[in-house]
Design a protein around this motif. Structure first.
Motif, PDB file in Angstrom:
ATOM      1  N   TRP A 152      45.116  31.654  32.195  1.00 20.75           N
ATOM      2  CA  TRP A 152      42.999  31.051  32.150  1.00 20.75           C
ATOM      3  C   TRP A 152      42.921  32.663  32.640  1.00 20.75           C
ATOM      4  N   PRO A 153      43.013  33.263  33.214  1.00 24.57           N
ATOM      5  CA  PRO A 153      42.722  34.012  34.044  1.00 24.57           C
ATOM      6  C   PRO A 153      43.059  35.493  32.645  1.00 24.57           C
ATOM      7  N   LYS A 158      40.758  38.596  28.193  1.00 24.53           N
ATOM      8  CA  LYS A 158      41.257  39.056  26.595  1.00 24.53           C
ATOM      9  C   LYS A 158      39.114  39.494  26.143  1.00 24.53           C
ATOM     10  N   LYS A 159      38.356  38.543  27.394  1.00 19.68           N
ATOM     11  CA  LYS A 159      37.112  38.023  26.844  1.00 19.68           C
ATOM     12  C   LYS A 159      36.220  38.802  27.548  1.00 19.68           C
ATOM     13  N   GLY A 160      36.631  39.809  28.044  1.00 23.38           N
ATOM     14  CA  GLY A 160      36.332  40.835  29.249  1.00 23.38           C
ATOM     15  C   GLY A 160      35.826  40.892  29.947  1.00 23.38           C
ATOM     16  N   ILE A 161      36.705  39.296  30.834  1.00 20.78           N
ATOM     17  CA  ILE A 161      35.512  38.474  32.146  1.00 20.78           C
ATOM     18  C   ILE A 161      36.424  39.001  33.142  1.00 20.78           C
ATOM     19  N   ARG A 162      35.607  39.618  33.882  1.00 20.97           N
ATOM     20  CA  ARG A 162      37.091  40.689  35.019  1.00 20.97           C
ATOM     21  C   ARG A 162      36.172  39.774  36.779  1.00 20.97           C
ATOM     22  N   ASN A 163      34.848  40.001  36.485  1.00 23.76           N
ATOM     23  CA  ASN A 163      34.139  39.729  37.742  1.00 23.76           C
ATOM     24  C   ASN A 163      32.775  38.910  37.232  1.00 23.76           C
TER      25      ASN A 163
END
Length: 407
Positions: free
Chosen positions: A285-286, A291-296
């Motif tokens: 999941w992370p 890969k979508k640039g969703i880190r925070n």
């Protein structure tokens, strides 16, 4: 013995349906899942009873997931099984004790399904009496099986006893490799017979696979086989070195292979109708979020409402054949026995369950420092197997390595 317990219907409250659909939609977005509409029409609505009560997606299907190992007996001797003996435990719960356990599970509000596993659950002589009892309690029955005992007559009998999903194990598209893993020639053909019978009976088909070095090169072909045979769900387990799996520890996936498996699942999901869910690989999941640039930020918070990573003790609970209660078949910690304490009391109050529900505060090492400890949390079974501490860092996590290189 007659139960007067009744679980809530799948639509109560309606928000659960939206959460289930939201889980699939977010997974579809992260994977560019082109066949999501086709899956919804073909399998999505039939999957609702299977995930009844789910409030998101964890590493072993979904939270709200009680599993009962009804017997240690099995007609196979699979090399990777988390069980050891293959024989019935002389201290297995009796029929009446099993019914009392079912009633208690039905009384826990978040539990609406009951997964029967083993060993091989279909070798237990009273299995249909137990299935009928949980059916009357309002629980949706799911059978995790090697499939070798399921013909058409058996499948229709299972359907009549409230079985909504058959989770049949297949470990390779090559019959010889599958039979080697299962330690019985002809088991692959019998599993295919079970698949056919399951579909004819109108039971949702799920395929369970254990990824290891023996079958890693063939998993792409296996996913194609599973998709072509019309499975609604595929659970892609990773081998964890427990039970008989300890003897083939060298076949467990290392960090690079864990990442490669994530890439494979993501790549195949794009065009597969079957939904493919990783088990004992919560890094998926992370990895997809990154890969979508969703880190925070807000995106990560939203994802944290849906993806819960390692589900051990956090909605997932495993009852051994003798009544011992574990957080997961890979987290071999006895939190109590249902002959001595109420199942509900153990599940609510045992220290290991409380610790796992507070893992964000208690995780150690790289997992404790990680941004993704809510949606991943590392595999607690692997942590325990390699360090003796179920709160230690996951030794097969490649996400932390990626962050270190980026820094």
């Amino acid at each position: 013995m007659k139960t007067d317990k009744k679980v809530k219907a799948f639509y109560n409250p309606p928000s659960l349906l939206f959460k289930q659909m939201g889980s699939a939609m977010l997974m579809g977005y992260l994977n560019h899942w082109r066949k999501f509409p086709a899956w919804t029409l073909k399998h999505g609505f039939r999957s609702i009873p299977v995930a009844n009560g789910a409030w998101g997606m964890g590493c072993i299907g979904y939270p709200g997931h009680p599993v009962w190992e009804v017997t240690g007996a099995c007609n196979l001797r699979c090399i990777h099984c988390h069980a050891v003996s293959g024989k019935a435990d002389p201290h297995e719960l009796t029929t009446d004790e099993g019914k009392r356990l079912i009633d208690t599970i039905a009384s826990v509000s978040e539990f609406r399904t009951l997964i029967y596993t083993g060993g091989e659950p279909l070798v237990r002589p009273d299995i249909f009496e137990l299935l009928r009892h949980s059916q009357k309690a309002g629980l949706a029955n799911i059978i995790a099986t090697n499939g070798t005992l399921i013909d058409e007559e058996m499948a229709f009998k299972m359907k009549d006893h409230g079985v909504v999903c058959n989770a049949i194990s297949i470990d390779d598209s090559n019959p010889d490799t599958h039979d080697m893993v299962r330690n019985k020639k002809g088991s692959f053909d019998l599993a295919l017979r079970a698949i056919d019978a399951t579909k004819k009976a109108g039971i949702l088909l799920q395929i369970n696979t254990t990824a290891m070095e023996y079958n890693l090169p063939h998993l792409s072909e296996l996913i194609d086989l599973v998709d072509n045979c019309g499975a609604g769900i595929m659970l892609m387990y990773q081998l964890v070195a427990v039970g008989r799996g300890e003897k083939i520890e060298k076949a467990t996936l290392k960090k690079s292979a864990n990442k490669n498996l994530c890439d494979l699942i993501a790549g195949k999901q794009i065009n597969a109708t079957t939904i493919i869910e990783p088990v004992a690989g919560p890094q998926y999941w992370p990895y997809m979020l990154e890969k979508k640039g969703i880190r925070n930020g807000l995106g990560l918070k939203i994802a944290g409402k849906i993806f819960h990573g390692c589900a051990a003790g956090r909605g997932f609970v495993y009852v051994k054949a003798n009544g011992d209660v574990w957080p997961c078949p890979f987290v071999e910690i006895n939190a109590g026995n249902v002959r001595d304490l109420s199942f509900a009391e153990i599940y609510r109050n045992a220290p290991v369950f409380q610790h796992l529900r507070r893992r964000e505060e208690l995780l150690k090492g790289a997992c404790g420092e990680c941004n993704y400890k809510t949606i991943c949390g590392g595999c607690r079974g692997r942590a325990l197997a390699y360090s003796g501490d179920y709160l230690a860092e996951d030794p097969r996590c490649f996400i932390h390595e990626t962050h270190r290189k980026r820094a």
